[in-house]
Design a protein around this motif. Structure first.
Motif, PDB file in Angstrom:
ATOM      1  N   ALA A 315       0.818  -1.216   0.000  1.00  0.00           N
ATOM      2  CA  ALA A 315       0.000   0.000   0.000  1.00  0.00           C
ATOM      3  C   ALA A 315       0.855   1.271   0.000  1.00  0.00           C
ATOM      4  CB  ALA A 315      -0.923   0.008   1.214  1.00  0.00           C
ATOM      5  N   THR A 316       0.236   2.355  -0.483  1.00  0.00           N
ATOM      6  CA  THR A 316       0.866   3.675  -0.484  1.00  0.00           C
ATOM      7  C   THR A 316      -0.072   4.665   0.183  1.00  0.00           C
ATOM      8  OG1 THR A 316       2.098   3.222  -2.516  1.00  0.00           O
ATOM      9  CG2 THR A 316       1.776   5.537  -1.936  1.00  0.00           C
ATOM     10  N   VAL A 317       0.489   5.492   1.083  1.00  0.00           N
ATOM     11  CA  VAL A 317      -0.312   6.462   1.833  1.00  0.00           C
ATOM     12  C   VAL A 317       0.246   7.861   1.590  1.00  0.00           C
ATOM     13  CG1 VAL A 317      -1.160   7.159   4.102  1.00  0.00           C
ATOM     14  CG2 VAL A 317      -0.746   4.731   3.617  1.00  0.00           C
ATOM     15  N   VAL A 328       2.427  14.907  -0.309  1.00  0.00           N
ATOM     16  CA  VAL A 328       3.570  14.271   0.344  1.00  0.00           C
ATOM     17  C   VAL A 328       3.242  12.784   0.512  1.00  0.00           C
ATOM     18  CG1 VAL A 328       4.958  14.097   2.435  1.00  0.00           C
ATOM     19  CG2 VAL A 328       4.283  16.343   1.574  1.00  0.00           C
ATOM     20  N   VAL A 329       4.092  11.922  -0.032  1.00  0.00           N
ATOM     21  CA  VAL A 329       3.927  10.480   0.142  1.00  0.00           C
ATOM     22  C   VAL A 329       4.543  10.106   1.484  1.00  0.00           C
ATOM     23  CG1 VAL A 329       4.407   8.188  -0.774  1.00  0.00           C
ATOM     24  CG2 VAL A 329       4.024  10.102  -2.346  1.00  0.00           C
ATOM     25  N   LEU A 330       3.735   9.534   2.359  1.00  0.00           N
ATOM     26  CA  LEU A 330       4.179   9.191   3.711  1.00  0.00           C
ATOM     27  C   LEU A 330       4.799   7.798   3.768  1.00  0.00           C
ATOM     28  CD1 LEU A 330       1.028  10.519   5.589  1.00  0.00           C
ATOM     29  CD2 LEU A 330       3.185  11.705   5.260  1.00  0.00           C
ATOM     30  N   ALA A 331       4.217   6.881   3.025  1.00  0.00           N
ATOM     31  CA  ALA A 331       4.744   5.515   2.966  1.00  0.00           C
ATOM     32  C   ALA A 331       4.386   4.907   1.617  1.00  0.00           C
ATOM     33  CB  ALA A 331       4.174   4.674   4.101  1.00  0.00           C
ATOM     34  N   ARG A 332       5.337   4.168   1.035  1.00  0.00           N
ATOM     35  CA  ARG A 332       5.088   3.560  -0.270  1.00  0.00           C
ATOM     36  C   ARG A 332       5.586   2.120  -0.270  1.00  0.00           C
ATOM     37  NH1 ARG A 332       7.922   6.681  -3.643  1.00  0.00           N
ATOM     38  NH2 ARG A 332       6.162   7.975  -4.349  1.00  0.00           N
ATOM     39  N   GLY A 334       5.590  -0.400   1.743  1.00  0.00           N
ATOM     40  CA  GLY A 334       6.381  -0.871   2.870  1.00  0.00           C
ATOM     41  C   GLY A 334       7.549   0.005   3.255  1.00  0.00           C
ATOM     42  N   GLU A 335       7.823   1.048   2.476  1.00  0.00           N
ATOM     43  CA  GLU A 335       8.939   1.944   2.773  1.00  0.00           C
ATOM     44  C   GLU A 335       8.429   3.225   3.417  1.00  0.00           C
ATOM     45  OE1 GLU A 335      12.573   4.385   0.541  1.00  0.00           O
ATOM     46  OE2 GLU A 335      11.100   3.257  -0.634  1.00  0.00           O
ATOM     47  N   VAL A 341      13.180  10.727  11.919  1.00  0.00           N
ATOM     48  CA  VAL A 341      14.592  10.357  11.942  1.00  0.00           C
ATOM     49  C   VAL A 341      15.215  10.453  10.557  1.00  0.00           C
ATOM     50  CG1 VAL A 341      16.253   8.538  12.485  1.00  0.00           C
ATOM     51  CG2 VAL A 341      14.242   8.852  13.936  1.00  0.00           C
ATOM     52  N   MET A 342      14.685   9.659   9.622  1.00  0.00           N
ATOM     53  CA  MET A 342      15.277   9.595   8.286  1.00  0.00           C
ATOM     54  C   MET A 342      14.702  10.639   7.334  1.00  0.00           C
ATOM     55  SD  MET A 342      17.497   7.199   8.523  1.00  0.00           S
ATOM     56  CE  MET A 342      17.876   6.861   6.800  1.00  0.00           C
ATOM     57  N   HIS A 343      13.450  11.021   7.560  1.00  0.00           N
ATOM     58  CA  HIS A 343      12.784  11.910   6.603  1.00  0.00           C
ATOM     59  C   HIS A 343      12.038  13.028   7.317  1.00  0.00           C
ATOM     60  CE1 HIS A 343      12.919   7.773   4.913  1.00  0.00           C
ATOM     61  NE2 HIS A 343      13.390   8.397   3.838  1.00  0.00           N
ATOM     62  N   PRO A 344      12.702  13.813   8.147  1.00  0.00           N
ATOM     63  CA  PRO A 344      12.007  14.869   8.902  1.00  0.00           C
ATOM     64  C   PRO A 344      11.452  15.975   8.013  1.00  0.00           C
ATOM     65  CG  PRO A 344      14.379  15.064   9.150  1.00  0.00           C
ATOM     66  CD  PRO A 344      14.139  13.754   8.480  1.00  0.00           C
TER      67      PRO A 344
END
Length: 392
Positions: A315-317, A328-332, A334-335, A341-344
């Motif tokens: 899924a993509t959120v 803004v893509v929050l998760a794609r 599983g990523e 931390v990594m993407h502030p």
């Protein structure tokens, strides 16, 4: 600007005095309706489910301030009496009058107020802006603004008004909705077009998850503009219903933001609709959006409990603003693409997008080609304040 009174053959008026209001809408033609699926239903709903089988109406009487629910045989008799009162005003018979009520549940009607108000306004039925405004405001309860919509086509017009702000998870239509067209169309075709229009509009709105006892959506065709193409009419009807549904979502009790959730990539439209409604009705999602917190975990978690099979790791959120001008893509798949931390920067950008009046959520569940959209609003302290003192 006129909406229902832009439809040929529609006349309206109304009055609002404190919490009590009365609207009259005169329009003669074929008609159809859908009603709440709550097991506890209002007396007007019981009456109109039976009478609408004839598929004709000459007008509708609507009161606010009292829902006429859980009132037994007296409630049915009071609903019938309201039809008699309106029939005299419309110059027709009671069996051709629609009736709807909204307000407090479990109180007997004060028919003396309705008779008095009707006697004072029945001579004001008009086909103009001011008359429509009176009718819209007469049916409001906790609504902060009147709600109306119109779809103009070359050979006909479809327009509607509605009320609704709280107790919104319709499961049929909206709280109270009255739609009109001057196209010539049979009652059977009105019903055939109304059901999918409602399913894609009012049934996709969730303010607080409560299905009202009085939900109803009426559509009447005066036929004064002649025959029309069915598909063109159905599209116009759906356009009007979606506009009204979005206005209800934006005016949710205590709301500061409207939320739009679009689910894509589903195996069926029904699957997409179930996921979208589950996300839009989640208190955790609503409060996160109120706090402008891009907590995408709440979004995917709500989608996951909808009962629809899909792979969360596919899924993509995403979060967008109104019109999806910025996203803004929050998760794609599983990523995680937005975290502290990594993407502030992405997280901060998402938070900024949530600062507007409309927050758009896109969830692609990546298992098919169907989609659906639901609308709702955030959950604020004001909602508790409004409903904690509703009857007192």
């Amino acid at each position: 600007m006129r909406n229902i009174c832009a439809v040929e053959g529609v006349y309206a008026t109304g009055i609002k005095e404190g919490k009590y209001g009365l609207a009259l809408i005169k329009a003669k033609g074929t008609a159809a309706a859908v009603f709440t699926k709550n097991r506890l239903v209002a007396a007007p709903v019981i009456l109109m489910k039976e009478r609408m089988e004839k598929g004709v109406l000459d007008g509708i009487i609507v009161n606010s301030g009292n829902a006429n629910v859980y009132t037994g045989e007296q409630g049915i008799n009071d609903a019938k009496r309201m039809c008699e009162i309106a029939a005299e005003a419309f110059g027709t018979t009671p069996d051709k009058v629609g009736v709807a009520s909204t307000g407090v549940i479990g109180r007997f009607m004060k028919l003396d107020i309705i008779e008095d108000q009707c006697s004072r306004i029945k001579g004001d039925l008009k086909h103009d802006d001011a008359a429509e405004e009176k009718a819209m405001r007469a049916i409001m309860t906790t609504d902060t603004v009147p709600k109306s919509a119109i779809a103009r086509r070359k050979n006909f017009t479809v327009a509607g008004i509605c009320k609704g702000s709280g107790m919104i998870a319709p499961n049929m239509g909206t709280m109270l909705s009255f739609v009109y067209t001057d196209a010539e169309i049979s009652a059977a075709d009105l019903k055939r077009a109304l059901i999918p229009a409602v399913n894609r509009s009012f049934n996709m709105v969730v303010v607080d998850g409560d299905t009202s006892t009085n939900d109803c959506c009426f559509v009447t065709a005066t036929g004064l503009k002649g025959k029309c193409d069915y598909d063109e009419f159905a599209a116009a009807l759906e356009e009007v219903c979606i506009s009204l549904a979005k206005q209800i979502a934006a005016d949710g009790e205590g709301a500061s933001k409207m939320i739009e959730v679009r689910v894509t990539g589903a195996k069926t439209e029904e699957d997409a609709a179930v996921v979208a409604r589950t996300v839009i009705e989640s208190p955790l999602v609503k409060t996160a959006i109120y706090g402008e917190d891009p907590n995408w975990g709440r979004l995917i978690a709500a989608a996951g409990r909808a009962g629809v099979e899909f792979d969360p790791d596919a899924a993509t959120v995403s979060i967008s603003n109104e019109g999806r001008a910025d996203t803004v893509v929050l998760a794609r798949k599983g990523e995680i693409l937005a975290d502290d931390v990594m993407h502030p920067d992405a997280l901060a950008a998402a938070k900024k997008l949530m600062g507007g009046k409309v927050v758009v959520v896109d969830i692609d569940i990546a298992c098919g080609a169907f989609e659906a959209t639901a609308w709702g609003c955030d959950l604020t302290e004001k909602y508790v304040e409004i409903n904690g003192k509703y009857t007192t």
